[in-house]
Motif scaffolding. Structure first.
Motif, PDB file in Angstrom:
ATOM      1  N   ASP A   3       0.574  -1.248  -0.173  1.00  0.00           N
ATOM      2  CA  ASP A   3      -0.014  -0.063  -0.026  1.00  0.00           C
ATOM      3  C   ASP A   3       1.011   1.372  -0.110  1.00  0.00           C
ATOM      4  O   ASP A   3       0.378   2.251  -0.446  1.00  0.00           O
ATOM      5  N   SER A  17      -5.120  -3.312  -5.937  1.00  0.00           N
ATOM      6  CA  SER A  17      -5.729  -2.238  -5.235  1.00  0.00           C
ATOM      7  C   SER A  17      -5.809  -1.265  -6.549  1.00  0.00           C
ATOM      8  O   SER A  17      -4.835  -0.733  -7.085  1.00  0.00           O
ATOM      9  N   ILE A  18      -7.049  -0.768  -7.155  1.00  0.00           N
ATOM     10  CA  ILE A  18      -7.052   0.404  -8.015  1.00  0.00           C
ATOM     11  C   ILE A  18      -7.399   1.555  -7.617  1.00  0.00           C
ATOM     12  O   ILE A  18      -7.636   2.550  -8.166  1.00  0.00           O
ATOM     13  N   LYS A  19      -7.366   1.709  -6.156  1.00  0.00           N
ATOM     14  CA  LYS A  19      -7.345   3.232  -5.416  1.00  0.00           C
ATOM     15  C   LYS A  19      -6.223   3.611  -5.548  1.00  0.00           C
ATOM     16  O   LYS A  19      -6.172   4.908  -5.030  1.00  0.00           O
ATOM     17  N   GLN A  20      -5.038   3.310  -5.581  1.00  0.00           N
ATOM     18  CA  GLN A  20      -3.478   4.077  -5.508  1.00  0.00           C
ATOM     19  C   GLN A  20      -2.878   3.714  -6.931  1.00  0.00           C
ATOM     20  O   GLN A  20      -2.778   2.799  -7.484  1.00  0.00           O
ATOM     21  N   GLU A  21      -2.536   4.908  -7.635  1.00  0.00           N
ATOM     22  CA  GLU A  21      -1.744   5.290  -8.786  1.00  0.00           C
ATOM     23  C   GLU A  21      -0.678   4.278  -8.981  1.00  0.00           C
ATOM     24  O   GLU A  21      -0.399   3.712  -9.881  1.00  0.00           O
ATOM     25  N   GLU A  23       0.085   1.555  -7.525  1.00  0.00           N
ATOM     26  CA  GLU A  23      -0.128   0.166  -7.545  1.00  0.00           C
ATOM     27  C   GLU A  23      -0.733  -0.071  -9.095  1.00  0.00           C
ATOM     28  O   GLU A  23      -0.429  -1.021  -9.785  1.00  0.00           O
ATOM     29  N   LEU A  39      -8.035  -1.936 -15.492  1.00  0.00           N
ATOM     30  CA  LEU A  39      -9.260  -1.462 -14.780  1.00  0.00           C
ATOM     31  C   LEU A  39     -10.446  -2.284 -15.296  1.00  0.00           C
ATOM     32  O   LEU A  39     -11.206  -2.682 -14.508  1.00  0.00           O
ATOM     33  N   HIS A  47     -10.606  -8.350  -7.850  1.00  0.00           N
ATOM     34  CA  HIS A  47      -9.404  -7.943  -7.538  1.00  0.00           C
ATOM     35  C   HIS A  47      -7.960  -9.008  -7.245  1.00  0.00           C
ATOM     36  O   HIS A  47      -6.845  -8.743  -6.920  1.00  0.00           O
TER      37      HIS A  47
END
Length: 63
Positions: A3, A17-21, A23, A39, A47
């Motif tokens: 993370d 995790s697609i919430k953090q660039e 990653e 995506l 995931h």
């Protein structure tokens, strides 16, 4: 992937995790795909890195 790229320890290589660039960039490099392809794969199969890898490999053959 971890993370926080500055943290030491074992990264979680089983989930994407697609919430953090950082990653998204790391997984795209690992799978050799675009951001959009990653995506779309996560949206299609979830995931799990293994499922996303399989999805991307199957769809590469269809292009």
């Amino acid at each position: 992937m971890a993370d926080d790229p500055k943290k030491r320890g074992t990264p979680d290589n089983d989930l994407i995790s697609i919430k953090q660039e950082h990653e998204i960039r790391s997984w795209c490099a690992a799978f050799g795909c675009s951001r959009e392809e990653l995506l779309a794969a996560v949206a299609a199969v979830g995931h799990s890195a293994a499922k996303v890898r399989d999805y991307l490999n199957k769809n590469k053959n269809k292009k």
